[in-house]
Motif scaffolding. Structure first.
Motif, mmCIF file in Angstrom:
data_model
loop_
_atom_site.group_PDB
_atom_site.id
_atom_site.type_symbol
_atom_site.label_atom_id
_atom_site.label_comp_id
_atom_site.label_asym_id
_atom_site.label_seq_id
_atom_site.Cartn_x
_atom_site.Cartn_y
_atom_site.Cartn_z
ATOM 1 N N ASN A 14 4.771 -7.258 -12.846
ATOM 2 C CA ASN A 14 3.392 -7.150 -13.450
ATOM 3 C C ASN A 14 2.980 -5.598 -13.898
ATOM 4 O O ASN A 14 1.768 -5.412 -13.912
ATOM 5 C CB ASN A 14 2.203 -7.886 -12.908
ATOM 6 C CG ASN A 14 1.085 -8.426 -13.734
ATOM 7 O OD1 ASN A 14 1.336 -8.542 -14.984
ATOM 8 N ND2 ASN A 14 -0.036 -8.406 -13.167
ATOM 9 N N THR A 15 3.868 -4.824 -13.888
ATOM 10 C CA THR A 15 3.566 -3.483 -14.253
ATOM 11 C C THR A 15 4.091 -3.276 -15.736
ATOM 12 O O THR A 15 5.168 -3.652 -16.290
ATOM 13 C CB THR A 15 4.689 -2.391 -13.465
ATOM 14 O OG1 THR A 15 4.403 -2.608 -12.271
ATOM 15 C CG2 THR A 15 4.546 -1.255 -14.053
ATOM 16 N N ILE A 16 3.262 -2.709 -16.639
ATOM 17 C CA ILE A 16 3.325 -2.335 -17.927
ATOM 18 C C ILE A 16 4.226 -0.909 -18.203
ATOM 19 O O ILE A 16 3.619 0.011 -17.371
ATOM 20 C CB ILE A 16 2.234 -2.166 -18.537
ATOM 21 C CG1 ILE A 16 1.348 -3.686 -18.640
ATOM 22 C CG2 ILE A 16 2.215 -1.566 -20.139
ATOM 23 C CD1 ILE A 16 -0.097 -3.631 -19.158
ATOM 24 N N ARG A 17 5.318 -1.140 -18.690
ATOM 25 C CA ARG A 17 6.339 -0.018 -18.919
ATOM 26 C C ARG A 17 6.421 0.316 -20.164
ATOM 27 O O ARG A 17 6.295 -0.365 -21.284
ATOM 28 C CB ARG A 17 7.526 -0.197 -18.308
ATOM 29 C CG ARG A 17 7.480 -0.929 -16.766
ATOM 30 C CD ARG A 17 8.931 -0.711 -16.028
ATOM 31 N NE ARG A 17 8.829 -1.130 -14.915
ATOM 32 C CZ ARG A 17 8.932 -0.273 -13.913
ATOM 33 N NH1 ARG A 17 9.359 0.828 -14.053
ATOM 34 N NH2 ARG A 17 8.847 -0.868 -12.637
ATOM 35 N N ASN A 18 6.700 1.595 -20.361
ATOM 36 C CA ASN A 18 6.841 2.269 -21.691
ATOM 37 C C ASN A 18 8.264 2.645 -21.720
ATOM 38 O O ASN A 18 8.432 3.664 -21.276
ATOM 39 C CB ASN A 18 5.953 3.153 -22.205
ATOM 40 C CG ASN A 18 4.511 3.044 -22.446
ATOM 41 O OD1 ASN A 18 4.247 2.070 -23.273
ATOM 42 N ND2 ASN A 18 3.662 3.452 -21.676
ATOM 43 N N LEU A 19 9.106 1.861 -22.499
ATOM 44 C CA LEU A 19 10.696 2.155 -22.182
ATOM 45 C C LEU A 19 11.296 2.729 -23.458
ATOM 46 O O LEU A 19 10.556 2.393 -24.613
ATOM 47 C CB LEU A 19 11.406 0.802 -22.061
ATOM 48 C CG LEU A 19 11.076 0.332 -20.648
ATOM 49 C CD1 LEU A 19 11.681 -1.194 -20.444
ATOM 50 C CD2 LEU A 19 11.111 1.130 -19.312
ATOM 51 N N THR A 20 12.421 3.392 -23.460
ATOM 52 C CA THR A 20 12.948 4.015 -24.587
ATOM 53 C C THR A 20 13.820 2.810 -25.138
ATOM 54 O O THR A 20 14.214 1.679 -24.467
ATOM 55 C CB THR A 20 13.854 5.164 -24.328
ATOM 56 O OG1 THR A 20 15.012 4.693 -23.219
ATOM 57 C CG2 THR A 20 13.061 6.383 -23.815
ATOM 58 N N ALA A 21 14.598 3.031 -26.344
ATOM 59 C CA ALA A 21 15.401 1.930 -26.726
ATOM 60 C C ALA A 21 16.539 1.784 -25.749
ATOM 61 O O ALA A 21 16.968 0.652 -25.374
ATOM 62 C CB ALA A 21 15.765 1.975 -28.062
ATOM 63 N N SER A 22 17.242 3.080 -25.238
ATOM 64 C CA SER A 22 18.383 2.933 -24.311
ATOM 65 C C SER A 22 18.166 2.316 -23.349
ATOM 66 O O SER A 22 18.586 1.558 -22.757
ATOM 67 C CB SER A 22 18.927 4.118 -24.347
ATOM 68 O OG SER A 22 18.099 5.093 -23.813
ATOM 69 N N GLN A 23 16.804 2.480 -22.668
ATOM 70 C CA GLN A 23 16.419 1.890 -21.263
ATOM 71 C C GLN A 23 16.542 0.288 -21.593
ATOM 72 O O GLN A 23 16.716 -0.408 -20.835
ATOM 73 C CB GLN A 23 15.178 2.167 -20.994
ATOM 74 C CG GLN A 23 14.984 3.830 -20.189
ATOM 75 C CD GLN A 23 13.852 4.238 -19.864
ATOM 76 O OE1 GLN A 23 12.874 4.227 -20.899
ATOM 77 N NE2 GLN A 23 13.630 4.794 -18.574
ATOM 78 N N MET A 24 15.740 -0.159 -22.550
ATOM 79 C CA MET A 24 15.600 -1.508 -22.817
ATOM 80 C C MET A 24 16.975 -2.174 -23.245
ATOM 81 O O MET A 24 17.291 -3.287 -22.611
ATOM 82 C CB MET A 24 14.731 -1.927 -24.008
ATOM 83 C CG MET A 24 14.326 -3.304 -24.460
ATOM 84 S SD MET A 24 13.884 -4.412 -22.771
ATOM 85 C CE MET A 24 12.120 -3.744 -22.813
ATOM 86 N N LEU A 25 17.795 -1.614 -23.933
ATOM 87 C CA LEU A 25 19.153 -2.244 -24.100
ATOM 88 C C LEU A 25 19.965 -2.018 -22.847
ATOM 89 O O LEU A 25 20.512 -3.115 -22.606
ATOM 90 C CB LEU A 25 20.125 -1.126 -24.884
ATOM 91 C CG LEU A 25 19.444 -1.450 -26.445
ATOM 92 C CD1 LEU A 25 20.011 -0.267 -27.000
ATOM 93 C CD2 LEU A 25 19.625 -2.864 -27.039
ATOM 94 N N GLU A 26 19.749 -1.221 -21.953
ATOM 95 C CA GLU A 26 20.373 -1.493 -20.612
ATOM 96 C C GLU A 26 19.901 -2.400 -19.713
ATOM 97 O O GLU A 26 20.552 -3.168 -18.905
ATOM 98 C CB GLU A 26 20.328 -0.120 -19.982
ATOM 99 C CG GLU A 26 20.925 0.139 -18.719
ATOM 100 C CD GLU A 26 21.007 1.639 -18.053
ATOM 101 O OE1 GLU A 26 21.360 1.658 -16.912
ATOM 102 O OE2 GLU A 26 20.486 2.650 -18.585
ATOM 103 N N LEU A 27 18.643 -2.439 -19.624
ATOM 104 C CA LEU A 27 17.890 -3.473 -18.967
ATOM 105 C C LEU A 27 18.359 -5.027 -19.187
ATOM 106 O O LEU A 27 18.742 -5.857 -18.672
ATOM 107 C CB LEU A 27 16.275 -3.317 -18.972
ATOM 108 C CG LEU A 27 15.692 -4.442 -17.959
ATOM 109 C CD1 LEU A 27 15.834 -4.344 -16.742
ATOM 110 C CD2 LEU A 27 13.949 -4.081 -18.613
#
Length: 184
Positions: A129-142
């Motif tokens: 339940n934590t709001i995160r601001n991710l980069t494209a590379s972080q989201m792709l990796e996740l």
């Protein structure tokens, strides 16, 4: 009344034993009780018996395919915490809605990556339940880590149900033991 021993050993457990006068009724008893033998007087599983003077220990039956499906689904819904290459730890849960949101964020990340937008502009609320601001590379990796984990969970599910890999003896009675199920 003493038991008339009608015995067949399958998957290291006695599958047939009963005091019935014919084999057909013994088979029906075993089928009705999930392949396990019960004492008629108290309906408890028989854990030890004597055959030709030898004590035989009977293991409890393994889980069913439905049990394995439920356990795998439970674990996927509960999720796991994934550590990205930049050491960011992000918990994911696997409810259908969570998977839909993650897939949408993955598509957003692909579009940003194609446009060379590397700002931390993908807003994602994680399994904790934590709001995160991710980069494209972080989201792709996740996303890739989550998909790989779910695939490994499915491989365990299938191996247990099919009696392959580490589960050639079939579904173990402790199918829900953490040691069988992968972590990211």
């Amino acid at each position: 009344m003493a038991y008339l021993a009608i015995v067949e050993v399958l998957n290291n457990r006695v599958a047939k034993l009963q005091e019935y006068p014919n084999f057909g009724l013994a088979n029906a008893h075993v089928v009705q009780n999930g392949g396990f033998v019960y004492n008629n007087s108290n309906n408890w599983p028989i854990l030890h018996m004597h055959i030709d003077g030898e004590t035989v220990t009977i293991s409890p039956p393994g889980g069913t395919s439905a049990d394995v499906d439920a356990e795998c689904d439970r674990r996927i819904v509960a999720g796991e915490t994934f550590t990205l290459s930049d050491m960011t730890e992000i918990p994911l849960t696997g409810r259908p809605f969570d998977m839909t949101v993650l897939q949408a964020k993955y598509i957003e990340a692909q579009m940003k990556d194609a446009a060379n937008d590397m700002t931390a502009s993908i807003v994602y609320r994680d399994g904790g339940n934590t709001i995160r601001n991710l980069t494209a590379s972080q989201m792709l990796e996740l996303y890739a880590a989550g998909v790989a984990w779910i695939q490994s969970m499915m491989q365990v599910r299938w191996a247990m149900k099919d009696g392959t890999g580490d589960f050639t003896g079939g579904i173990p009675s402790d199918y829900d033991d953490d040691s069988y199920w992968p972590s990211p």
